[in-house]
Design a protein around this motif. Structure first.
Motif, PDB file in Angstrom:
ATOM      1  N   LEU A 117      -6.511   3.473   2.227  1.00 30.24           N
ATOM      2  CA  LEU A 117      -7.386   2.977   3.282  1.00 30.24           C
ATOM      3  C   LEU A 117      -7.449   1.468   3.130  1.00 30.24           C
ATOM      4  CD1 LEU A 117      -9.278   3.969   5.554  1.00 30.24           C
ATOM      5  CD2 LEU A 117     -11.113   3.929   3.884  1.00 30.24           C
ATOM      6  N   VAL A 118      -7.077   0.741   4.197  1.00 26.69           N
ATOM      7  CA  VAL A 118      -7.032  -0.718   4.124  1.00 26.69           C
ATOM      8  C   VAL A 118      -7.773  -1.331   5.300  1.00 26.69           C
ATOM      9  CG1 VAL A 118      -4.876  -0.850   2.809  1.00 26.69           C
ATOM     10  CG2 VAL A 118      -4.783  -0.804   5.284  1.00 26.69           C
ATOM     11  N   ASP A 119      -8.378  -2.488   5.046  1.00 23.30           N
ATOM     12  CA  ASP A 119      -8.948  -3.306   6.104  1.00 23.30           C
ATOM     13  C   ASP A 119      -7.922  -4.379   6.429  1.00 23.30           C
ATOM     14  OD1 ASP A 119     -11.361  -1.954   6.373  1.00 23.30           O
ATOM     15  OD2 ASP A 119     -12.348  -3.153   4.826  1.00 23.30           O
ATOM     16  N   VAL A 120      -7.559  -4.459   7.701  1.00 22.14           N
ATOM     17  CA  VAL A 120      -6.549  -5.408   8.154  1.00 22.14           C
ATOM     18  C   VAL A 120      -7.265  -6.479   8.958  1.00 22.14           C
ATOM     19  CG1 VAL A 120      -4.396  -5.694   9.418  1.00 22.14           C
ATOM     20  CG2 VAL A 120      -4.895  -3.513   8.293  1.00 22.14           C
ATOM     21  N   GLY A 121      -7.231  -7.695   8.459  1.00 26.66           N
ATOM     22  CA  GLY A 121      -7.903  -8.801   9.126  1.00 26.66           C
ATOM     23  C   GLY A 121      -6.964  -9.973   9.331  1.00 26.66           C
ATOM     24  N   ARG A 122      -7.546 -11.099   9.611  1.00 26.03           N
ATOM     25  CA  ARG A 122      -6.775 -12.301   9.915  1.00 26.03           C
ATOM     26  C   ARG A 122      -5.915 -12.752   8.737  1.00 26.03           C
ATOM     27  NH1 ARG A 122      -8.211 -15.555  14.728  1.00 26.03           N
ATOM     28  NH2 ARG A 122      -6.402 -16.893  14.830  1.00 26.03           N
ATOM     29  N   ARG A 156      -0.391   3.307  14.940  1.00 29.65           N
ATOM     30  CA  ARG A 156       0.187   1.993  15.197  1.00 29.65           C
ATOM     31  C   ARG A 156       1.217   1.653  14.146  1.00 29.65           C
ATOM     32  NH1 ARG A 156      -4.650  -2.201  16.496  1.00 29.65           N
ATOM     33  NH2 ARG A 156      -2.839  -3.488  16.863  1.00 29.65           N
ATOM     34  N   SER A 157       2.155   0.804  14.513  1.00 27.33           N
ATOM     35  CA  SER A 157       3.041   0.145  13.562  1.00 27.33           C
ATOM     36  C   SER A 157       2.610  -1.312  13.571  1.00 27.33           C
ATOM     37  CB  SER A 157       4.500   0.277  13.980  1.00 27.33           C
ATOM     38  OG  SER A 157       4.910   1.613  13.895  1.00 27.33           O
ATOM     39  N   ILE A 158       2.238  -1.826  12.408  1.00 28.96           N
ATOM     40  CA  ILE A 158       1.711  -3.192  12.341  1.00 28.96           C
ATOM     41  C   ILE A 158       2.552  -4.039  11.391  1.00 28.96           C
ATOM     42  CG2 ILE A 158      -0.635  -2.552  13.003  1.00 28.96           C
ATOM     43  CD1 ILE A 158      -1.431  -2.623  10.068  1.00 28.96           C
ATOM     44  N   PHE A 159       2.677  -5.320  11.717  1.00 34.30           N
ATOM     45  CA  PHE A 159       3.448  -6.290  10.950  1.00 34.30           C
ATOM     46  C   PHE A 159       2.452  -7.164  10.209  1.00 34.30           C
ATOM     47  CE2 PHE A 159       6.102 -10.301  10.946  1.00 34.30           C
ATOM     48  CZ  PHE A 159       7.069  -9.825  10.078  1.00 34.30           C
ATOM     49  N   VAL A 160       2.400  -7.052   8.887  1.00 29.41           N
ATOM     50  CA  VAL A 160       1.354  -7.710   8.110  1.00 29.41           C
ATOM     51  C   VAL A 160       1.896  -8.311   6.812  1.00 29.41           C
ATOM     52  CG1 VAL A 160      -0.499  -6.225   8.974  1.00 29.41           C
ATOM     53  CG2 VAL A 160       0.762  -5.565   6.928  1.00 29.41           C
ATOM     54  N   ARG A 161       1.067  -9.169   6.237  1.00 28.38           N
ATOM     55  CA  ARG A 161       1.309  -9.667   4.882  1.00 28.38           C
ATOM     56  C   ARG A 161       0.528  -8.781   3.926  1.00 28.38           C
ATOM     57  NH1 ARG A 161      -1.258 -14.874   4.808  1.00 28.38           N
ATOM     58  NH2 ARG A 161      -1.180 -14.390   2.616  1.00 28.38           N
ATOM     59  N   PRO A 162       1.180  -8.092   3.004  1.00 32.06           N
ATOM     60  CA  PRO A 162       0.457  -7.225   2.071  1.00 32.06           C
ATOM     61  C   PRO A 162      -0.596  -7.982   1.268  1.00 32.06           C
ATOM     62  CG  PRO A 162       2.803  -6.795   1.944  1.00 32.06           C
ATOM     63  CD  PRO A 162       2.628  -7.993   2.834  1.00 32.06           C
ATOM     64  N   ALA A 163      -0.371  -9.268   1.020  1.00 29.17           N
ATOM     65  CA  ALA A 163      -1.339 -10.062   0.258  1.00 29.17           C
ATOM     66  C   ALA A 163      -2.664 -10.197   1.003  1.00 29.17           C
ATOM     67  CB  ALA A 163      -0.757 -11.440  -0.052  1.00 29.17           C
ATOM     68  N   GLY A 164      -2.651 -10.040   2.326  1.00 29.74           N
ATOM     69  CA  GLY A 164      -3.865 -10.182   3.117  1.00 29.74           C
ATOM     70  C   GLY A 164      -4.605  -8.877   3.362  1.00 29.74           C
ATOM     71  N   LEU A 165      -4.034  -7.748   2.937  1.00 24.17           N
ATOM     72  CA  LEU A 165      -4.696  -6.461   3.123  1.00 24.17           C
ATOM     73  C   LEU A 165      -5.805  -6.285   2.103  1.00 24.17           C
ATOM     74  CD1 LEU A 165      -1.582  -4.156   3.606  1.00 24.17           C
ATOM     75  CD2 LEU A 165      -3.110  -5.023   5.383  1.00 24.17           C
ATOM     76  N   VAL A 166      -6.906  -5.711   2.523  1.00 24.34           N
ATOM     77  CA  VAL A 166      -8.016  -5.423   1.615  1.00 24.34           C
ATOM     78  C   VAL A 166      -8.073  -3.908   1.447  1.00 24.34           C
ATOM     79  CG1 VAL A 166     -10.499  -5.598   1.243  1.00 24.34           C
ATOM     80  CG2 VAL A 166      -9.267  -7.454   2.412  1.00 24.34           C
ATOM     81  N   THR A 167      -7.783  -3.444   0.235  1.00 22.42           N
ATOM     82  CA  THR A 167      -7.812  -2.010  -0.038  1.00 22.42           C
ATOM     83  C   THR A 167      -9.243  -1.562  -0.268  1.00 22.42           C
ATOM     84  OG1 THR A 167      -5.636  -2.149  -1.060  1.00 22.42           O
ATOM     85  CG2 THR A 167      -6.941  -0.187  -1.540  1.00 22.42           C
ATOM     86  N   VAL A 168      -9.635  -0.497   0.411  1.00 24.48           N
ATOM     87  CA  VAL A 168     -10.967   0.077   0.242  1.00 24.48           C
ATOM     88  C   VAL A 168     -10.833   1.120  -0.856  1.00 24.48           C
ATOM     89  CG1 VAL A 168     -12.849   1.317   1.354  1.00 24.48           C
ATOM     90  CG2 VAL A 168     -11.483  -0.329   2.662  1.00 24.48           C
ATOM     91  N   HIS A 169     -11.436   0.844  -2.002  1.00 23.14           N
ATOM     92  CA  HIS A 169     -11.289   1.724  -3.168  1.00 23.14           C
ATOM     93  C   HIS A 169     -12.216   2.930  -3.069  1.00 23.14           C
ATOM     94  CE1 HIS A 169      -8.619  -0.987  -5.242  1.00 23.14           C
ATOM     95  NE2 HIS A 169      -9.416  -1.984  -4.867  1.00 23.14           N
ATOM     96  N   GLY A 170     -11.753   4.031  -3.614  1.00 25.01           N
ATOM     97  CA  GLY A 170     -12.564   5.236  -3.666  1.00 25.01           C
ATOM     98  C   GLY A 170     -12.634   5.980  -2.350  1.00 25.01           C
ATOM     99  N   ALA A 171     -11.829   5.588  -1.384  1.00 23.76           N
ATOM    100  CA  ALA A 171     -11.866   6.252  -0.083  1.00 23.76           C
ATOM    101  C   ALA A 171     -10.557   6.994   0.131  1.00 23.76           C
ATOM    102  CB  ALA A 171     -12.079   5.225   1.023  1.00 23.76           C
ATOM    103  N   ARG A 172     -10.511   8.216  -0.271  1.00 21.41           N
ATOM    104  CA  ARG A 172      -9.346   9.068  -0.074  1.00 21.41           C
ATOM    105  C   ARG A 172      -9.583   9.911   1.171  1.00 21.41           C
ATOM    106  NH1 ARG A 172      -5.285   7.086  -1.651  1.00 21.41           N
ATOM    107  NH2 ARG A 172      -4.245   9.056  -1.494  1.00 21.41           N
ATOM    108  N   PRO A 173      -8.530  10.416   1.782  1.00 20.51           N
ATOM    109  CA  PRO A 173      -8.705  11.223   2.986  1.00 20.51           C
ATOM    110  C   PRO A 173      -9.559  12.453   2.717  1.00 20.51           C
ATOM    111  CG  PRO A 173      -6.360  10.897   2.482  1.00 20.51           C
ATOM    112  CD  PRO A 173      -7.152  10.288   1.382  1.00 20.51           C
ATOM    113  N   PRO A 192       0.846  -1.198   0.000  1.00 18.99           N
ATOM    114  CA  PRO A 192       0.000   0.000   0.000  1.00 18.99           C
ATOM    115  C   PRO A 192       0.875   1.239   0.000  1.00 18.99           C
ATOM    116  CG  PRO A 192       0.065  -0.964   2.180  1.00 18.99           C
ATOM    117  CD  PRO A 192       0.799  -1.902   1.272  1.00 18.99           C
ATOM    118  N   LYS A 193       0.292   2.368  -0.364  1.00 18.13           N
ATOM    119  CA  LYS A 193       1.060   3.615  -0.332  1.00 18.13           C
ATOM    120  C   LYS A 193       0.407   4.563   0.667  1.00 18.13           C
ATOM    121  CE  LYS A 193      -1.120   5.737  -4.368  1.00 18.13           C
ATOM    122  NZ  LYS A 193      -2.041   4.793  -4.873  1.00 18.13           N
TER     123      LYS A 193
END
Length: 130
Positions: free
Chosen positions: A22-27, A71-88, A17-18
């Protein structure tokens, strides 16, 4: 999403991600996120990790989309779900003037212009009103 830096290894197949995403971080991203959280990415940290994993600096968001925790989180980028169309959303800064147009009084001063006593037996300091 940004390109995967070469130093992160070939096993990282998902794009990173850049900042601002906006990402959903799950299991699927990490086992610690049993209940998914929504985050706004601040940056991808360039710390050395296992192949297929990365560190992200993020703001955790509440249901209204307001940042509640950094937070600083340790994740697999393949598991992140990007929420499209949601800019700040740019929000105006907090009002510096009260609704009536009168400056808010200082947090420590009372309405009559007297600062509370410092606990040394004095009666307080009178401040001239502007």
């Amino acid at each position: 999403m940004a390109q995967v830096p070469a130093h992160l290894g070939a096993a990282v197949r998902a794009p990173l991600p850049k900042a601002g995403d906006l990402v959903d971080v799950g299991r699927a991203a990490s086992v610690q996120f049993v209940r998914p959280i929504r985050c706004r990415v601040i940056r991808v940290l360039d710390w050395i990790t296992y192949d297929g994993w990365c560190w992200l600096d993020v703001y955790q968001l509440d249901a209204k989309g307001d940042a509640v925790l950094r937070r600083s989180i340790f994740v697999r980028p393949a598991g992140l779900v990007t929420v499209h169309g949601a800019r700040p959303v740019r929000r105006p800064p907090a009002d510096r003037l009260a609704v009536s147009g009168v400056r808010r009084r200082s947090a420590g001063r009372r309405a009559d212009g007297v600062w509370p006593a410092a606990g040394d037996g004095s009666q307080g300091v009178v401040v001239a009103a502007k």
